[in-house]
Design an enzyme around this catalytic site. Structure first.
Site, PDB file in Angstrom:
ATOM      1  N   HIS A  81      -0.960   6.063 -10.897  1.00 31.72           N
ATOM      2  CA  HIS A  81      -0.101   6.879 -10.034  1.00 31.72           C
ATOM      3  C   HIS A  81       1.355   6.708 -10.457  1.00 31.72           C
ATOM      4  O   HIS A  81       1.885   5.606 -10.444  1.00 31.72           O
ATOM      5  CB  HIS A  81      -0.270   6.470  -8.566  1.00 31.72           C
ATOM      6  CG  HIS A  81      -1.524   7.018  -7.953  1.00 31.72           C
ATOM      7  ND1 HIS A  81      -1.689   7.164  -6.597  1.00 31.72           N
ATOM      8  CD2 HIS A  81      -2.669   7.464  -8.514  1.00 31.72           C
ATOM      9  CE1 HIS A  81      -2.884   7.683  -6.347  1.00 31.72           C
ATOM     10  NE2 HIS A  81      -3.501   7.854  -7.491  1.00 31.72           N
ATOM     11  N   TYR A 209       2.748   8.220   2.679  1.00 32.39           N
ATOM     12  CA  TYR A 209       3.102   7.360   3.804  1.00 32.39           C
ATOM     13  C   TYR A 209       3.854   8.241   4.801  1.00 32.39           C
ATOM     14  O   TYR A 209       4.961   8.706   4.506  1.00 32.39           O
ATOM     15  CB  TYR A 209       4.018   6.230   3.358  1.00 32.39           C
ATOM     16  CG  TYR A 209       3.350   5.175   2.482  1.00 32.39           C
ATOM     17  CD1 TYR A 209       2.824   4.011   3.041  1.00 32.39           C
ATOM     18  CD2 TYR A 209       3.268   5.324   1.096  1.00 32.39           C
ATOM     19  CE1 TYR A 209       2.232   3.025   2.251  1.00 32.39           C
ATOM     20  CE2 TYR A 209       2.672   4.345   0.299  1.00 32.39           C
ATOM     21  CZ  TYR A 209       2.164   3.206   0.886  1.00 32.39           C
ATOM     22  OH  TYR A 209       1.577   2.237   0.107  1.00 32.39           O
ATOM     23  N   PRO A 301       0.494  -4.275   5.602  1.00 30.45           N
ATOM     24  CA  PRO A 301      -0.033  -3.549   4.438  1.00 30.45           C
ATOM     25  C   PRO A 301       0.868  -2.427   3.922  1.00 30.45           C
ATOM     26  O   PRO A 301       0.624  -1.905   2.836  1.00 30.45           O
ATOM     27  CB  PRO A 301      -1.359  -2.972   4.959  1.00 30.45           C
ATOM     28  CG  PRO A 301      -1.199  -2.900   6.436  1.00 30.45           C
ATOM     29  CD  PRO A 301      -0.305  -4.049   6.812  1.00 30.45           C
ATOM     30  N   LYS A 305       1.504  -4.992  -0.793  1.00 31.55           N
ATOM     31  CA  LYS A 305       1.963  -6.153  -1.562  1.00 31.55           C
ATOM     32  C   LYS A 305       1.000  -7.346  -1.530  1.00 31.55           C
ATOM     33  O   LYS A 305       1.113  -8.268  -2.346  1.00 31.55           O
ATOM     34  CB  LYS A 305       3.335  -6.618  -1.039  1.00 31.55           C
ATOM     35  CG  LYS A 305       4.459  -5.674  -1.373  1.00 31.55           C
ATOM     36  CD  LYS A 305       4.792  -5.707  -2.855  1.00 31.55           C
ATOM     37  CE  LYS A 305       5.444  -4.430  -3.319  1.00 31.55           C
ATOM     38  NZ  LYS A 305       4.910  -3.892  -4.550  1.00 31.55           N
ATOM     39  N   TYR A 393       8.209  -1.176  -5.057  1.00 29.72           N
ATOM     40  CA  TYR A 393       6.817  -0.731  -4.926  1.00 29.72           C
ATOM     41  C   TYR A 393       6.037  -1.000  -6.214  1.00 29.72           C
ATOM     42  O   TYR A 393       4.900  -1.477  -6.177  1.00 29.72           O
ATOM     43  CB  TYR A 393       6.768   0.767  -4.581  1.00 29.72           C
ATOM     44  CG  TYR A 393       5.428   1.209  -4.040  1.00 29.72           C
ATOM     45  CD1 TYR A 393       5.199   1.285  -2.660  1.00 29.72           C
ATOM     46  CD2 TYR A 393       4.378   1.520  -4.895  1.00 29.72           C
ATOM     47  CE1 TYR A 393       3.951   1.665  -2.161  1.00 29.72           C
ATOM     48  CE2 TYR A 393       3.135   1.903  -4.405  1.00 29.72           C
ATOM     49  CZ  TYR A 393       2.934   1.976  -3.037  1.00 29.72           C
ATOM     50  OH  TYR A 393       1.705   2.342  -2.548  1.00 29.72           O
TER      51      TYR A 393
HETATM   52  C1  PHB Z   1      -5.308   1.381   0.802  1.00 26.01           C
HETATM   53  O1  PHB Z   1      -5.655   2.275   0.035  1.00 26.01           O
HETATM   54  O2  PHB Z   1      -6.129   0.715   1.459  1.00 26.01           O
HETATM   55  C2  PHB Z   1      -3.859   1.097   0.962  1.00 26.01           C
HETATM   56  C3  PHB Z   1      -2.960   1.707   0.103  1.00 26.01           C
HETATM   57  C4  PHB Z   1      -1.611   1.464   0.257  1.00 26.01           C
HETATM   58  C5  PHB Z   1      -1.166   0.634   1.257  1.00 26.01           C
HETATM   59  C6  PHB Z   1      -2.061  -0.002   2.088  1.00 26.01           C
HETATM   60  C7  PHB Z   1      -3.422   0.245   1.954  1.00 26.01           C
HETATM   61  O3  PHB Z   1       0.171   0.418   1.400  1.00 26.01           O
END
Ligand code: PHB
Ligand code: APR
Length: 398
Positions: A81, A209, A301, A305, A393
């Site tokens: 990505h 997000y 989450p 990280k 990130y």
């Molecule tokens: C996930 O795909 O489970 C996931 C991806 C990004 C995040 C948290 C969880 O920031």
């Protein structure tokens, strides 16, 4: 024969408690450095592989897995990505990681990383004792640590030079350190994430997000045909309280319009609520016991990280052990705690910041919401702000 002799006994250089990503990668790195280690895991192999966790690897984590020779399946099946999107009340801003930092991330589930590490360990004959019950750590404040456990009702004890506590947030390692010797900093957030896994293509090619007045939502994935979605819910919410239909309705409300329209739903194959917490216990060393990964720290989450931090910790710790055994120098293991914590706290800051930017807090009033909006607009309009996000990130230097 070797396995029986070593399991029964007696002595190894490093006992690793926990066969999550931290313990398994440490085992791999030590093996490559010619250091003998035994991994003790409370659960079965299948149980460890059934846990559903995040799966975004920083560029440095990808390089680390390449370095230990475990990148073939990741490169074949993982998804590269080059960016992700943030959304705010339906407005979308893409953060172009490649343009801003020259780096990408790899979407590859933690379960897959764990499976690759387990398979490699099995192939090389490294000893992992699964279903090791009642692990007890002795003598790590002196020169001769020992680790006891029971397997099939039979008591065993292993003498070692060092113990690596890689046994997660609720493990025995941190709990074995006198509380007065640890400084704990913690923040428990007043909400959790309700996650759903579904065998449908993701609503968008990259992660989204989304901050919405009703609460945060995340559109993520495991593969081109398997999606992972999350909704912010109150901390005391149970997964059972959410039918699949209610989940999809709420997700459609919170995602930006194009993603909501593209959302492909289906029966959930997993649904669970995870609490959000920031936590650090320091220092990461007590005598001959070292903590790494979730045993020492937790991040919410948002920003993905947790896995990356665990991998970075053990890379540093393994380097310290390698110097100790190859050169007789304690410099690396002496520096481990302070050096790892400097990076850990930066990831704590970033995870807390992303969480604060995107979630609805019980005390988010009109002022708070406008400040969140201003932060989003700043990210959208400033290359400096977007670069700071992208740099964190995709991962700060290991
Ligand atoms: C996930 O795909 O489970 C996931 C991806 C990004 C995040 C948290 C969880 O920031
Ligand atoms: N004895 C032996 N093993 C134990 C014990 C114990 N007393 N307690 C816990 N364990 C095992 C758990 O069963 C688990 O398999 O330790 C392992 C810890 O693994 P993780 O929880 O995955 O922690 P870590 O390896 O540090 O990886 C961090 O996992 O929780 C996520 O978000 C986190 O992605 C991050 C990653």
């Amino acid at each position: 024969m070797a396995l029986v002799a070593r399991e029964a006994g007696v002595r190894t250089q490093v006992v690793i408690v926990g066969a999550g990503p931290a313990g398994l990668l440490l085992g791999r790195l030590l093996e490559q450095a010619g250091i003998d280690a035994v991994i003790l895991e409370r659960r079965s192999r299948d149980y460890v592989l059934s846990r559903i966790r995040a799966g975004v690897l920083e560029a440095g984590s990808v390089a680390l897995l390449e370095r230990v020779g475990l990148a073939t399946r990741m490169h074949a099946e993982g998804l590269v990505h080059d960016g992700c999107s943030l959304a705010f009340d339906g407005d979308v801003q893409r953060i172009d990681f490649q343009a801003l930092t020259g780096r990408s991330v790899m979407v590859y589930g933690q379960t897959e990383v764990t499976r690759d590490l387990m398979d490699a360990r099995d192939a090389s004959g490294g000893v992992t004792v699964y279903e090791a019950a009642d692990v007890v750590l002795h003598g790590f404040d002196g020169a001769h640590p020992r680790v006891g456990y029971r397997r099939d009702g039979v008591a065993h004890e292993i003498a070692c030079d060092f113990i690596a506590g890689c046994d997660g947030f609720r493990g025995v390692s941190r709990a074995s350190i006198p509380p007065a010797a640890l400084d704990v900093a913690e923040r428990v957030y007043p909400f959790g994430w309700l996650g759903v896994l579904v065998d449908q293509p993701p609503a968008a090619h990259e992660l989204i997000y989304a901050s919405h007045a009703r609460g945060f939502a995340l559109s993520s994935m495991r593969s081109p045909t398997r999606s992972r979605y999350y909704l912010q819910v109150p901390s005391d919410e149970t997964a059972e309280a959410w039918s699949d239909a209610a989940f999809w309705d709420e997700l459609r409300r919170r995602l930006p319009p194009a993603a909501a329209a593209a959302l492909r739903t289906g029966p959930s194959i997993e649904k669970s609520v995870a609490p959000l917490r920031s936590f650090v216990a320091e220092p990461l060393r007590f005598g001959r016991l070292f903590l790494a990964g979730d045993a020492a720290h937790i991040v919410p989450p948002t920003g993905a990280k947790g896995l990356n931090l665990a991998l970075a910790d053990v890379a540093r710790l393994a380097q310290g052990f390698a110097e100790y055994y190859a050169e007789g120098s304690s410099a690396g293991i002496d520096a481990y705690s302070a050096a790892a914590l400097r990076r850990i706290w930066k990831a704590e800051r970033f995870s807390w910041w992303m969480t604060s930017l995107l979630h609805r807090f019980p005390d988010t009033d009109a002022f708070g919401r406008r400040i969140q909006r201003a932060e989003f607009d700043y990210l959208a309009g400033s290359t400096a702000a977007a670069t700071a996000l992208a740099e964190n990130y995709t991962g700060l230097p290991m």
